[in-house]
Design a protein around this motif. Structure first.
Motif, PDB file in Angstrom:
ATOM      1  N   SER A 102       4.855   9.343   3.368  1.00  0.00           N
ATOM      2  CA  SER A 102       3.911   9.569   2.314  1.00  0.00           C
ATOM      3  C   SER A 102       3.113  10.795   2.753  1.00  0.00           C
ATOM      4  N   ARG A 103       2.605  10.885   4.066  1.00  0.00           N
ATOM      5  CA  ARG A 103       1.496  11.854   4.530  1.00  0.00           C
ATOM      6  C   ARG A 103       2.350  13.294   4.267  1.00  0.00           C
ATOM      7  N   LYS A 156       9.694  -2.614  -8.135  1.00  0.00           N
ATOM      8  CA  LYS A 156      10.503  -1.525  -7.956  1.00  0.00           C
ATOM      9  C   LYS A 156      10.382  -1.136  -6.429  1.00  0.00           C
ATOM     10  N   LYS A 157       9.705  -2.053  -5.364  1.00  0.00           N
ATOM     11  CA  LYS A 157       9.898  -1.860  -4.170  1.00  0.00           C
ATOM     12  C   LYS A 157      11.080  -1.593  -3.409  1.00  0.00           C
ATOM     13  N   TYR A 158      12.100  -2.572  -4.180  1.00  0.00           N
ATOM     14  CA  TYR A 158      13.633  -2.507  -3.415  1.00  0.00           C
ATOM     15  C   TYR A 158      14.251  -1.135  -3.647  1.00  0.00           C
ATOM     16  N   LEU A 159      13.762  -0.650  -4.931  1.00  0.00           N
ATOM     17  CA  LEU A 159      14.399   0.896  -5.270  1.00  0.00           C
ATOM     18  C   LEU A 159      13.877   1.966  -4.115  1.00  0.00           C
ATOM     19  N   ILE A 160      12.487   1.993  -3.876  1.00  0.00           N
ATOM     20  CA  ILE A 160      11.961   2.800  -3.062  1.00  0.00           C
ATOM     21  C   ILE A 160      12.669   2.432  -1.663  1.00  0.00           C
ATOM     22  N   ARG A 182       4.711   5.648  -5.472  1.00  0.00           N
ATOM     23  CA  ARG A 182       4.976   5.675  -6.764  1.00  0.00           C
ATOM     24  C   ARG A 182       3.907   6.556  -7.426  1.00  0.00           C
ATOM     25  N   ARG A 183       2.865   6.657  -6.931  1.00  0.00           N
ATOM     26  CA  ARG A 183       1.691   7.395  -7.673  1.00  0.00           C
ATOM     27  C   ARG A 183       2.366   9.099  -7.168  1.00  0.00           C
ATOM     28  N   GLU A 239       0.709  -1.271   0.269  1.00  0.00           N
ATOM     29  CA  GLU A 239      -0.080  -0.016  -0.104  1.00  0.00           C
ATOM     30  C   GLU A 239       0.918   1.065   0.141  1.00  0.00           C
ATOM     31  N   GLU A 240       1.830   1.324   0.917  1.00  0.00           N
ATOM     32  CA  GLU A 240       2.815   2.293   0.800  1.00  0.00           C
ATOM     33  C   GLU A 240       3.534   2.544  -0.437  1.00  0.00           C
ATOM     34  N   PHE A 241       3.994   1.488  -1.019  1.00  0.00           N
ATOM     35  CA  PHE A 241       4.854   1.522  -2.400  1.00  0.00           C
ATOM     36  C   PHE A 241       3.945   1.999  -3.470  1.00  0.00           C
TER      37      PHE A 241
END
Length: 194
Positions: free
Chosen positions: A53-54, A29-33, A14-15, A8-10
């Motif tokens: 994110s918030r 690309k989760k690893y990239l984040i 990415r959005r 969900e965070e990913f």
């Protein structure tokens, strides 16, 4: 320290990245984040990517923080004379056509935009190609009077490095043809300056 990102965070991150940079991150690309943004999460005094994110979406420093995210997520991959064919086309077909127009006074200037130019090697390669053409042919005017190159990149750091025009030995080993270092750079200690 690497903080893990939930699905969900990913998706939320990415959005946010896509909306602010047009960079699209695939599902893999989760690893990239995690690798590139964990330190920003910690620096922002957040415990999770959700909390981070918030902060990206609201608050007094959201725009600055989003800028840091974009800087961290960009790859800045480049080399001299990247992709052989476009430079050959530019030198053998495009420049002769433009030279004829400049000599005939039907064209004042050749304007080129080098998008996603990273640290400048691609834009400088275009300029070197034009200078090499000028060495062998006549453009009708000096290259600096008839060629304008605008290089842009989403990374402010990369653009600043490109503007400095200072490279190290490793940078020059990546695609620069023989003889170009001596022709276009001056050495200052272990750095090469355009």
């Amino acid at each position: 320290m690497i903080i893990t990102v939930s699905d969900e965070e990913f998706n939320l991150l990415r959005r946010i990245i896509k909306e602010n940079s047009e960079i699209s991150l695939g599902d893999n690309k989760k690893y990239l984040i995690e690798n590139r943004l964990s330190s920003l999460v910690i620096e922002s005094k957040c415990r999770t990517f959700g909390e981070f994110s918030r902060k990206l979406m609201s608050g007094p420093k959201a725009a600055v923080l989003v800028g840091k995210v974009i800087e961290a997520i960009t790859t800045n991959e480049t080399c001299w004379f990247r992709d052989f064919y476009p430079h050959q086309y530019f030198k053998k077909i495009f420049l002769p056509l433009m030279a004829d127009e400049i000599k005939a006074d039907t064209r004042d200037k050749i304007r080129i935009w080098s998008a996603a130019s990273s640290t400048g090697q691609e834009a400088y390669s275009i300029a070197m190609t034009a200078l090499e053409y000028q060495r062998e042919h006549i453009l009708g005017k000096p290259v600096d009077q008839c060629l304008s190159i605008v290089a842009t990149d989403i990374s402010n750091w990369a653009v600043e490095k490109a503007q400095d025009g200072i490279y190290d030995d490793n940078d020059l080993k990546r695609g620069l043809p023989d003889g170009y270092r001596e022709r276009y750079f001056k050495q200052d200690d272990k750095k090469w300056i355009l």
